[in-house]
Design a protein around this motif. Structure first.
Motif, PDB file in Angstrom:
ATOM      1  N   ALA A  59       1.887   1.410   0.413  1.00 36.26           N
ATOM      2  CA  ALA A  59       1.116   1.878   1.573  1.00 36.26           C
ATOM      3  C   ALA A  59       0.804   3.347   1.362  1.00 36.26           C
ATOM      4  O   ALA A  59       1.399   4.014   0.496  1.00 36.26           O
ATOM      5  CB  ALA A  59       1.931   1.666   2.859  1.00 36.26           C
ATOM      6  N   THR A 124      -2.145 -12.654   2.049  1.00 37.21           N
ATOM      7  CA  THR A 124      -2.714 -12.594   3.408  1.00 37.21           C
ATOM      8  C   THR A 124      -1.616 -12.728   4.454  1.00 37.21           C
ATOM      9  O   THR A 124      -1.584 -11.982   5.447  1.00 37.21           O
ATOM     10  CB  THR A 124      -3.759 -13.709   3.596  1.00 37.21           C
ATOM     11  N   ASN A 127       0.555  -9.532   4.520  1.00 38.81           N
ATOM     12  CA  ASN A 127      -0.171  -8.413   5.144  1.00 38.81           C
ATOM     13  C   ASN A 127      -0.100  -8.497   6.669  1.00 38.81           C
ATOM     14  O   ASN A 127       0.113  -7.492   7.353  1.00 38.81           O
ATOM     15  CB  ASN A 127      -1.620  -8.386   4.679  1.00 38.81           C
ATOM     16  N   LYS A 128      -0.276  -9.691   7.204  1.00 40.55           N
ATOM     17  CA  LYS A 128      -0.223  -9.860   8.656  1.00 40.55           C
ATOM     18  C   LYS A 128       1.169  -9.536   9.192  1.00 40.55           C
ATOM     19  O   LYS A 128       1.304  -8.891  10.240  1.00 40.55           O
ATOM     20  CB  LYS A 128      -0.613 -11.293   9.030  1.00 40.55           C
ATOM     21  N   GLU A 131       1.941  -5.654   8.953  1.00 39.03           N
ATOM     22  CA  GLU A 131       1.167  -4.753   9.818  1.00 39.03           C
ATOM     23  C   GLU A 131       1.956  -4.300  11.054  1.00 39.03           C
ATOM     24  O   GLU A 131       1.639  -3.272  11.656  1.00 39.03           O
ATOM     25  CB  GLU A 131      -0.137  -5.430  10.241  1.00 39.03           C
ATOM     26  N   LYS A 132       2.997  -5.074  11.390  1.00 37.78           N
ATOM     27  CA  LYS A 132       3.837  -4.682  12.527  1.00 37.78           C
ATOM     28  C   LYS A 132       4.716  -3.482  12.184  1.00 37.78           C
ATOM     29  O   LYS A 132       5.196  -2.782  13.076  1.00 37.78           O
ATOM     30  CB  LYS A 132       4.719  -5.862  12.942  1.00 37.78           C
ATOM     31  N   ASN A 135       1.513   0.886   8.328  1.00 35.35           N
ATOM     32  CA  ASN A 135       0.092   1.157   8.524  1.00 35.35           C
ATOM     33  C   ASN A 135      -0.640   0.934   7.195  1.00 35.35           C
ATOM     34  O   ASN A 135      -0.359   1.589   6.190  1.00 35.35           O
ATOM     35  CB  ASN A 135      -0.108   2.597   9.005  1.00 35.35           C
ATOM     36  N   THR A 136      -1.581  -0.014   7.199  1.00 31.53           N
ATOM     37  CA  THR A 136      -2.384  -0.358   6.014  1.00 31.53           C
ATOM     38  C   THR A 136      -1.499  -0.764   4.829  1.00 31.53           C
ATOM     39  O   THR A 136      -1.449  -0.079   3.789  1.00 31.53           O
ATOM     40  CB  THR A 136      -3.286   0.817   5.599  1.00 31.53           C
ATOM     41  N   PRO A 137      -0.776  -1.859   4.925  1.00 30.33           N
ATOM     42  CA  PRO A 137       0.052  -2.307   3.794  1.00 30.33           C
ATOM     43  C   PRO A 137      -0.809  -2.853   2.645  1.00 30.33           C
ATOM     44  O   PRO A 137      -1.891  -3.406   2.863  1.00 30.33           O
ATOM     45  CB  PRO A 137       0.907  -3.416   4.403  1.00 30.33           C
TER      46      PRO A 137
END
Length: 261
Positions: A59, A124, A127-128, A131-132, A135-137
């Motif tokens: 990141a 995918t 990444n979802k 995101e918790k 920031n922008t993984p």
């Protein structure tokens, strides 16, 4: 009379040594102006049990990604000699081993199901989830033990590690140096593990429609076995000196024909 026998004998040898073009040439029936597209042109490798995955999370803020990466493993190595002065420690990324249920244990996130998914699908999903926390993984996934084996009547039978994680049957055979002249081109055996069950398929390289076959692309741990053709099988029965014996008999018949002329 001797001349006739000699002539017939030589003709028989010539006919026996002839091979049909269709049995030797690959992809018969392809026209020079024909463009072929494989039915699996968008083929993507799916993750299976026993795959070793290297998953790296980065990141813009590198510290925020640290908890989601496995720690480095220290690997001991030596340069020259075996003295302690020459020992060096090299860091190596640890990998996730996919268990028989298609799962891995991921830092912070816990148990994740990855079996049966492509790398893009795993990226995918990660990444979802990330995101918790980040920031922008940025997630990178790679199968580090992707290999195929080619055995039988090829120049270089071996197991090959595939860096690209995508390889076709012709490419695999090219790695092995192609088939020998004694390889059976119309019946190559493909052995594949599907959900713990060994399955097998026959591949005919002499047919152009093989390009559209669902077995055109190989999967990790696939085994290609090139069977010996009839010539090789017959030679193993009669012995390796058969060709020399036939040539000697032919020369003797020719010599007798000349002497009795």
């Amino acid at each position: 009379m001797i001349k006739k026998i000699s002539l017939l004998f030589l003709i028989a040898i010539s006919l026996a040594s002839c091979a049909s073009k269709e049995k030797i040439v690959y992809f018969n029936g392809i026209n020079s102006d024909q463009n072929l597209e494989t039915a699996q042109s968008n083929f993507e490798t799916k993750i299976k049990p026993d795959d070793a995955l290297m998953i790296m999370v980065t990141a813009p803020d590198l510290r925020s990604a640290e908890p989601f990466n496995l720690p480095f493993a220290a690997v001991m190595g030596t340069t020259t000699g075996l003295t302690l002065d020459n020992v060096n420690v090299q860091p190596r990324y640890q990998t996730y081993l996919v268990d028989r249920n298609g799962k891995i244990e991921f830092p912070v996130l816990g148990t994740l199901s990855v079996g049966g998914f492509t790398k893009e699908q795993v990226i995918t999903d990660l990444n979802k989830r990330l995101e918790k926390y980040i920031n922008t993984p940025i997630v990178n996934v790679r199968i580090v033990n992707y290999k195929i084996s080619v055995i039988g009547e090829v120049i270089r039978p071996n197991s090959y590690v595939i860096q690209s994680e995508r390889i076709s049957v012709p490419e695999a055979l090219a790695l092995a140096g192609d088939l020998t002249i004694y390889g059976e081109r119309s019946d190559i055996l493909l052995i594949r593990d599907l959900n713990g069950v060994k399955t097998h398929y026959s591949i005919d390289l002499t047919k152009s429609d093989f390009i559209n076959s669902p077995y055109y692309y190989l999967q990790q741990n696939d085994v290609l076995y090139v069977k010996p053709n009839k010539t090789k099988i017959n030679s193993s029965v009669v012995g390796p000196n058969t060709t020399v014996i036939i040539s000697t008999i032919s020369l003797l018949i020719t010599a007798i024909a000349i002497i009795l002329r």
